[in-house]
Design a protein around this motif. Structure first.
Motif, short mmCIF file in Angstrom:
data_model
loop_
_atom_site.label_atom_id
_atom_site.label_comp_id
_atom_site.label_asym_id
_atom_site.label_seq_id
_atom_site.Cartn_x
_atom_site.Cartn_y
_atom_site.Cartn_z
N HIS A 166 -11.39 -3.44 9.58
CA HIS A 166 -11.37 -4.04 8.25
C HIS A 166 -12.33 -3.34 7.29
O HIS A 166 -12.06 -3.25 6.09
CB HIS A 166 -11.71 -5.53 8.34
N GLY A 169 -10.71 0.59 7.23
CA GLY A 169 -9.28 0.71 6.97
C GLY A 169 -8.58 1.75 7.82
O GLY A 169 -9.06 2.17 8.88
N LYS A 183 -5.03 -1.34 4.65
CA LYS A 183 -5.35 -2.24 5.75
C LYS A 183 -4.54 -1.86 6.99
O LYS A 183 -3.35 -1.56 6.91
CB LYS A 183 -5.05 -3.68 5.34
N ASN A 237 0.81 -1.21 0.00
CA ASN A 237 0.00 0.00 0.00
C ASN A 237 0.85 1.27 0.00
O ASN A 237 0.46 2.28 0.54
CB ASN A 237 -0.92 0.01 1.21
N SER A 294 -8.16 -5.74 13.82
CA SER A 294 -9.04 -6.46 12.91
C SER A 294 -10.39 -5.77 12.75
O SER A 294 -11.10 -6.02 11.77
CB SER A 294 -9.25 -7.89 13.42
N ASP A 310 -2.32 -2.55 9.74
CA ASP A 310 -1.34 -3.61 9.90
C ASP A 310 -0.36 -3.22 11.00
O ASP A 310 0.40 -2.25 10.85
CB ASP A 310 -0.60 -3.82 8.57
N HIS A 331 -8.80 1.90 1.93
CA HIS A 331 -8.37 0.58 1.47
C HIS A 331 -6.96 0.23 1.94
O HIS A 331 -6.42 -0.81 1.53
CB HIS A 331 -8.45 0.51 -0.06
#
Length: 707
Positions: free
Chosen positions: A313, A316, A245, A185, A310, A247, A243
């Motif tokens: 999701h 984002g 994610k 990304n 999580s 992380d 979009h």
């Protein structure tokens, strides 16, 4: 200029005399955007001379030369000037002019060249020749380049502002369109940064504030195209952030999540392990081998689980950015809210993190960010009618953070005012959606964010509920059409039955009425003597329990205790009543008025009855006569008695107060049913066969009710 004059023009451009070069450059800028002229100019070696002028001249000669190259590039010619081994020097020179030259006419030409250079992407070219990467060596020499470019958005010259914003748009578009898929990304910008860092750098330099000011200004028309492009690019950026994610392997994501936790003022027991707060040691909760932590470390912040990463999701990194920004700017309120929530049962607590993500998604949908695409920014150059500007431009999009905060605070307020519980989350979210749609959609281009924030605060729960039911009603009626009209008619009939019963109960309860005194009076007599001599001044009427007779009697004094039915010596058989006449429906006064000085004797209800049973059998043609006259003490009493009597006679009510009550009851019935309808059913068409009465063909009488 004729093409035959090009050799002479080139000769003067190469002259040692400044005046000759200046005049030739002036003529060149007005002719070079003709493709046929430009073709001969290039084939005659004109680019070499033009480059030399840009590199070595100054003043108006330099300004005309820059403008000539800009216009040449506009017709998609002359790109080979950047393919030579010394093209880097030319780019350095143009960037230097942007950074150091104060003259507006030179700045406009230099900016225009950079816009074309960054936006040009030929099928085959040497890497680094075009796009934002072509500026990287020069920007390394002039690191203040972006800061000075954004400062030029404040110029009084609107053309320079427009060109500057076009350059910024080209840099942003290039940064987000050349995504390096091998790095997930991340996208490399002209400065070698990943695109999120590059965008943040521009924002920190005041880009958003400057563009927001221009978008609200009266000079919008002069910057319409680059402003519209910037607005579209902003939506594309929001979409890209969504979009990305979340992380926790990425340091910036770990730091963001850690900052949310630390801003909540956790106790030592809520910190990881032994209270070590090093950002680099944050790990995603729930993974095997993760540090032990408080069982409600993340739930207390409004997450559903102990693995917060999580839960982003659906929204984002955009959702994490908004939550982090709110927590950072409203830390005290955030801590107080969590402290207050901690005293409540878990099912009553407002889930702050979930609410933040919900508001982010509402804003995302409201501004249509999901429909934006990078290619849309290339097709915006059409004529913009000044009458369409308020509809096309959305300055509030640039106030995303403050809109998010205002929407989130509204969520907290509605949660508290409605006494919501965890299972009511979607209902509160829908109210917030309606609030945002209402306030933001109706805001004009010139309305400031402060006014929007104030409007958010002004909308109370009752006002939102009314707005919600009206919107549901309109949507439901539009989708379900005739079926919804049938429901309305049924509710109106139910309302009529309800109001009839209410009015009849007023008659069963009984009421006092005034009675006009005789005209001939002895002025010297006191009140008691007048009443004894000239008759009564009060009348009391009451409907019998079986609702067949109206009992009444006259009294000299109005007693505090209501007269018993046995004390009412007169009665009217309602089966013999032919009609009821009154001037109540003509009166427009306040229905709740009890001012006897204005209503006493002015409102009259006359009950007519048939003279004989034989006349009654004739119906409407039967002879009638007045049998009882009532003078109500207030308009409300007049409405109750007139319409009550009419409804007892199976006639429609006529007073404004009763009809208003009918509408109110029916409207509440609609609202109650709409609020029970699942939201998705409101905006979908009725299923096949809905509203059809089933046939009884093939059925018999062999059925029973299971009670």
């Amino acid at each position: 200029m004729d093409q035959a004059e090009i050799p002479s023009l080139l000769s003067r451009l190469a002259s040692d005399e400044d005046a000759s070069r200046k005049m030739a450059a002036f003529k060149l800028q007005s002719s070079i955007n003709d493709p046929s002229f430009a073709d001969v100019f290039i084939s005659s070696g004109g680019l070499v001379i033009l480059r030399r002028l840009i590199m070595n001249s100054g003043g108006n000669t330099l300004a005309y030369s820059l403008q000539s190259l800009s216009r040449l590039l506009e017709v998609d010619m002359g790109w080979e000037i950047f393919d030579s081994p010394t093209s880097g020097d030319l780019v350095d020179r143009v960037v230097e002019l942007v950074v150091s030259n104060p003259l507006v006419n030179i700045l406009r030409g230099a900016m225009s060249i950079l816009v074309a250079l960054v936006g040009h992407s030929p099928p085959e070219s040497t890497p680094g020749t075009f796009g934002s990467r072509a500026l990287r060596p020069a920007i390394a020499v002039y690191p203040q380049f972006f800061e000075l470019v954004i400062q030029k958005l404040q110029s009084a010259d609107h053309a320079l502002c427009a060109t500057t914003l076009s350059l910024i748009n080209a840099l942003i578009r290039d940064a987000i369109s050349n995504e390096d898929t091998s790095r997930g990304n991340t996208t490399s910008s002209g400065t070698g940064e990943e695109w999120p860092k590059f965008i943040k750098r521009l924002q920190d330099l005041g880009l958003i504030k400057s563009v927001y000011t221009h978008m609200q200004s009266a000079a919008l028309q002069d910057l319409a195209h680059p402003l519209l492009e910037f607005q579209c690019l902003t939506k594309v950026l929001v979409k890209k952030w969504r979009h990305v994610k979340v992380d926790l392997e990425r340091p910036e994501h770990r730091r963001a999540l850690k900052s949310i936790h630390l801003s909540s003022a956790p106790s030592k027991d809520n910190l990881n392990g032994n209270g070590d707060t090093k950002v680099e040691e944050v790990q995603e909760m729930g993974k095997k081998g993760s540090r032990k932590h408080h069982p409600e470390k993340w739930r207390r912040l409004g997450f559903e689980t102990e693995s917060p990463a999580s839960e982003f999701h659906s929204i984002g990194f955009l959702g994490m950015m908004d939550l982090t920004d709110y927590v950072k700017k409203n830390e005290d309120d955030f801590q107080k809210l969590l402290l207050e929530q901690s005293t409540r049962p878990l099912y009553e607590r407002c889930p702050v993190a979930r609410a933040s993500m919900a508001v982010t998604l509402i804003l995302y949908d409201h501004f249509g960010c999901g429909n934006s695409d990078i290619e849309d920014t290339r097709s915006l150059f059409q004529i913009i009618d000044s009458k369409q500007q308020d509809k096309m431009f959305h300055p509030l999009l640039l106030q995303w953070s403050r809109l998010h905060t205002a929407g989130l605070q509204a969520f907290f307020r509605l949660w508290k005012n409605t006494g919501a519980e965890q299972h009511d989350f979607d209902k509160v979210m829908e109210l917030v959606r309606i609030l945002i749609e209402r306030v933001v959609s109706q805001a004009s281009r010139h309305k400031d964010i402060i006014e929007i924030e104030e409007e958010f605060l002004e909308y109370d729960l009752a006002r939102l509920r009314e707005l919600q039911t009206n919107l549901l009603s309109a949507s439901f009626e539009d989708r379900w059409g005739e079926l919804f009209s049938t429901v309305r008619q049924g509710l109106k009939q139910e309302a009529l039955t309800f109001v009839k019963e209410q009015r009849v109960r007023c008659l069963l309860q009984g009421s006092w009425f005034s009675k006009p005194a005789p005209r001939k009076e002895s002025r010297g007599e006191d009140l008691q003597t007048r009443r004894a001599t000239h008759g009564t001044l009060w009348r009391y009427a009451k409907l019998s329990h079986n609702r067949r007779y109206l009992h009444w009697a006259d009294f000299g004094l109005r007693t505090g205790q209501e007269p018993a039915l046995e004390a009412l010596t007169e009665k009217v058989d309602l089966r013999m009543v032919s009609s009821v006449m009154s001037n109540v429906s003509e009166r427009k006064g306040d229905a709740s008025s009890t001012d006897l000085s204005t209503s006493k004797h002015s409102t009259k209800i006359t009950i007519y009855g048939f003279v004989t049973p034989e006349e009654a059998r004739k119906g409407a043609e039967g002879k009638e006569e007045p049998v009882l006259t009532l003078y109500p003490l207030s308009d409300s009493s007049a409405s109750e008695w007139l319409d009550g009597l009419l409804m007892l006679l199976e006639q429609a009510p006529i007073t404004a107060e009763t009809n208003k009550l009918l509408e109110l009851v029916a409207d509440y019935g609609v609202k109650i049913r709409l609020l029970k309808v699942p939201l998705e059913a409101t905006y979908t068409d009725p299923p096949a066969g809905a509203g059809m009465v089933p046939s009884r063909d093939g059925l018999d009488d062999d059925y029973y009710y299971n009670i």
